[in-house]
Design a protein around this motif. Structure first.
Motif, PDB file in Angstrom:
ATOM      1  N   PHE A   1       4.929  -5.111   1.436  1.00 52.09           N
ATOM      2  CA  PHE A   1       3.823  -4.727   0.556  1.00 52.09           C
ATOM      3  C   PHE A   1       2.970  -3.638   1.208  1.00 52.09           C
ATOM      4  N   HIS A   2       2.590  -3.858   2.454  1.00 45.90           N
ATOM      5  CA  HIS A   2       1.781  -2.854   3.160  1.00 45.90           C
ATOM      6  C   HIS A   2       2.584  -1.584   3.424  1.00 45.90           C
ATOM      7  N   HIS A   3       3.862  -1.742   3.720  1.00 45.95           N
ATOM      8  CA  HIS A   3       4.734  -0.584   3.957  1.00 45.95           C
ATOM      9  C   HIS A   3       4.836   0.275   2.692  1.00 45.95           C
ATOM     10  N   ALA A   4       5.032  -0.373   1.550  1.00 39.90           N
ATOM     11  CA  ALA A   4       5.188   0.356   0.292  1.00 39.90           C
ATOM     12  C   ALA A   4       3.929   1.142  -0.060  1.00 39.90           C
ATOM     13  N   ARG A   5       2.779   0.588   0.214  1.00 40.47           N
ATOM     14  CA  ARG A   5       1.521   1.243  -0.135  1.00 40.47           C
ATOM     15  C   ARG A   5       1.163   2.383   0.818  1.00 40.47           C
ATOM     16  N   ALA A   6       1.867   2.458   1.934  1.00 42.88           N
ATOM     17  CA  ALA A   6       1.545   3.488   2.924  1.00 42.88           C
ATOM     18  C   ALA A   6       2.470   4.694   2.866  1.00 42.88           C
TER      19      ALA A   6
ATOM     20  N   PRO B   1       4.381   8.029   1.903  1.00 41.18           N
ATOM     21  CA  PRO B   1       3.882   9.208   1.191  1.00 41.18           C
ATOM     22  C   PRO B   1       4.834   9.776   0.147  1.00 41.18           C
ATOM     23  N   THR B   2       6.011   9.191  -0.029  1.00 44.66           N
ATOM     24  CA  THR B   2       6.986   9.783  -0.933  1.00 44.66           C
ATOM     25  C   THR B   2       6.859   9.236  -2.342  1.00 44.66           C
ATOM     26  N   HIS B   3       7.293  10.034  -3.309  1.00 47.34           N
ATOM     27  CA  HIS B   3       7.228   9.628  -4.708  1.00 47.34           C
ATOM     28  C   HIS B   3       8.109   8.413  -4.996  1.00 47.34           C
ATOM     29  N   ALA B   4       9.108   8.194  -4.158  1.00 46.95           N
ATOM     30  CA  ALA B   4      10.011   7.057  -4.377  1.00 46.95           C
ATOM     31  C   ALA B   4       9.270   5.732  -4.307  1.00 46.95           C
ATOM     32  N   HIS B   5       8.110   5.740  -3.675  1.00 46.58           N
ATOM     33  CA  HIS B   5       7.368   4.499  -3.492  1.00 46.58           C
ATOM     34  C   HIS B   5       6.118   4.415  -4.361  1.00 46.58           C
ATOM     35  N   ASP B   6       5.914   5.391  -5.226  1.00 48.50           N
ATOM     36  CA  ASP B   6       4.674   5.440  -5.994  1.00 48.50           C
ATOM     37  C   ASP B   6       4.472   4.224  -6.886  1.00 48.50           C
ATOM     38  N   ARG B   7       5.555   3.580  -7.291  1.00 51.48           N
ATOM     39  CA  ARG B   7       5.446   2.462  -8.217  1.00 51.48           C
ATOM     40  C   ARG B   7       4.521   1.365  -7.692  1.00 51.48           C
ATOM     41  N   HIS B   8       4.524   1.128  -6.402  1.00 49.35           N
ATOM     42  CA  HIS B   8       3.746   0.035  -5.836  1.00 49.35           C
ATOM     43  C   HIS B   8       2.494   0.494  -5.087  1.00 49.35           C
ATOM     44  N   LEU B   9       2.122   1.744  -5.227  1.00 47.36           N
ATOM     45  CA  LEU B   9       0.971   2.235  -4.476  1.00 47.36           C
ATOM     46  C   LEU B   9      -0.327   1.546  -4.888  1.00 47.36           C
ATOM     47  N   GLU B  10      -0.448   1.249  -6.172  1.00 46.24           N
ATOM     48  CA  GLU B  10      -1.708   0.686  -6.663  1.00 46.24           C
ATOM     49  C   GLU B  10      -1.569  -0.748  -7.162  1.00 46.24           C
ATOM     50  N   THR B  11      -0.405  -1.335  -7.001  1.00 42.08           N
ATOM     51  CA  THR B  11      -0.226  -2.694  -7.511  1.00 42.08           C
ATOM     52  C   THR B  11      -0.928  -3.701  -6.611  1.00 42.08           C
TER      53      THR B  11
ATOM     54  N   GLY C   1      12.116  -1.582  -4.517  1.00 43.43           N
ATOM     55  CA  GLY C   1      12.888  -0.435  -4.047  1.00 43.43           C
ATOM     56  C   GLY C   1      12.612  -0.064  -2.604  1.00 43.43           C
ATOM     57  N   GLU C   2      11.382  -0.371  -2.136  1.00 43.72           N
ATOM     58  CA  GLU C   2      11.018  -0.006  -0.780  1.00 43.72           C
ATOM     59  C   GLU C   2      11.824  -0.751   0.275  1.00 43.72           C
ATOM     60  N   ALA C   3      12.529  -1.796  -0.143  1.00 36.19           N
ATOM     61  CA  ALA C   3      13.333  -2.562   0.820  1.00 36.19           C
ATOM     62  C   ALA C   3      14.578  -1.804   1.242  1.00 36.19           C
ATOM     63  N   GLU C   4      14.897  -0.726   0.537  1.00 41.31           N
ATOM     64  CA  GLU C   4      16.045   0.123   0.810  1.00 41.31           C
ATOM     65  C   GLU C   4      17.369  -0.584   0.591  1.00 41.31           C
ATOM     66  N   ALA C   5      17.476  -1.830   0.989  1.00 37.56           N
ATOM     67  CA  ALA C   5      18.731  -2.561   0.823  1.00 37.56           C
ATOM     68  C   ALA C   5      18.661  -3.559  -0.326  1.00 37.56           C
ATOM     69  N   GLY C   6      17.542  -3.548  -1.071  1.00 37.80           N
ATOM     70  CA  GLY C   6      17.449  -4.404  -2.250  1.00 37.80           C
ATOM     71  C   GLY C   6      16.970  -5.809  -1.972  1.00 37.80           C
TER      72      GLY C   6
ATOM     73  N   PRO D   1      -3.209   8.639   3.948  1.00 36.76           N
ATOM     74  CA  PRO D   1      -4.507   8.493   4.625  1.00 36.76           C
ATOM     75  C   PRO D   1      -5.136   7.126   4.344  1.00 36.76           C
ATOM     76  N   GLY D   2      -5.574   6.471   5.390  1.00 30.50           N
ATOM     77  CA  GLY D   2      -6.210   5.171   5.244  1.00 30.50           C
ATOM     78  C   GLY D   2      -5.265   4.003   5.150  1.00 30.50           C
ATOM     79  N   ALA D   3      -3.960   4.276   5.134  1.00 31.22           N
ATOM     80  CA  ALA D   3      -2.977   3.190   5.013  1.00 31.22           C
ATOM     81  C   ALA D   3      -2.835   2.462   6.339  1.00 31.22           C
ATOM     82  N   SER D   4      -2.321   1.248   6.268  1.00 29.61           N
ATOM     83  CA  SER D   4      -2.081   0.480   7.486  1.00 29.61           C
ATOM     84  C   SER D   4      -0.992   1.168   8.309  1.00 29.61           C
ATOM     85  N   PRO D   5      -1.011   1.015   9.627  1.00 30.11           N
ATOM     86  CA  PRO D   5      -0.004   1.653  10.475  1.00 30.11           C
ATOM     87  C   PRO D   5       1.376   1.051  10.258  1.00 30.11           C
ATOM     88  N   HIS D   6       2.389   1.795  10.639  1.00 33.05           N
ATOM     89  CA  HIS D   6       3.765   1.316  10.477  1.00 33.05           C
ATOM     90  C   HIS D   6       3.984   0.034  11.286  1.00 33.05           C
TER      91      HIS D   6
END
Length: 209
Positions: free
Chosen positions: A46-51, A53-63, A78-83, A169-174
């Motif tokens: 969840f934190h990874h998806a919100r951090a 910067p690519t459009h591939a992850h935009d779906r969960h940026l504000e959820t 989708g952010e799991a890469e392997a499903g 910017p402002g996202a949690s670290p990797h």
């Protein structure tokens, strides 16, 4: 030796198909598969998806986490890469039972409890003979603190040389916490019960309790 790091499933291994026509694995290869509690995986993802910067992850940026949790249960992250976490875990676990000499499963929680013991187990599996000082070095360099520092140094250098942004910017670290059990801060009692029921259903008969 060559080392490849990937999030992929058994059947989508990059570059070459890991399965031979007779169903065996290439005897020259060894696979170390890392797994983690699905609840902590969900929160981390969840934190990874919100951090990202690519459009591939935009779906969960504000959820909200509640919305993300529903998608995680459905295997629609989708952010799991392997499903789906359950599909990924079950496929690798089944392969490890079939080819124990070539696939080693390590658990994140056990690595936290006994880093030296797990490092020694991985070294033995790979046929690497380590002196006590070398083993201590492996444990230190693979600690959360050391990997976090290395990653931040590398990413800062990458951003400075390319101008690319690796985190919003402002996202949690990797490397966020490196702990176990943090899911309790995000899960409701209902969430925990639902994931437990799904786990018991999906993992039934696999040997993963």
């Amino acid at each position: 030796r060559r080392v490849f790091k990937t999030h992929t499933t058994v059947g989508r291994f990059p570059s070459t198909e890991p399965w031979r026509p007779d169903g065996s694995l290439d005897p020259r290869a060894r696979y170390v598969v890392g797994t983690r509690n699905p609840a902590d995986t969900c929160v981390s993802l969840f934190h990874h998806a919100r951090a990202m910067p690519t459009h591939a992850h935009d779906r969960h940026l504000e959820t909200s986490f509640a919305e993300f949790f529903e998608d995680f249960l459905a295997g629609d992250v989708g952010e799991a890469e392997a499903g789906d976490w359950f599909d990924w875990t079950l496929e690798w676990w089944a392969a490890a039972q079939r080819f124990p000499q070539q696939i080693l499963v390590v658990h994140y929680e056990q690595m936290l409890r006994d880093p030296a013991g797990e490092a020694a187990r991985v070294a033995a599996f790979l046929g690497a003979e380590l002196s006590p000082s070398e083993l201590r070095g492996v444990v230190e360099r693979s600690s959360f603190r050391a990997m976090k520092a290395d990653h931040e140094t590398l990413m800062s250098a990458h951003e400075a040389s390319t101008g690319q942004v690796t985190r919003r910017p402002g996202a949690s670290p990797h490397f966020r916490r490196g702990a176990s059990g943090g899911w309790r801060e995000s899960f409701s009692s209902s969430d925990a019960a639902r994931l437990r029921r799904l786990y018991e259903s999906r993992m039934a008969g696999s040997g993963l309790g």
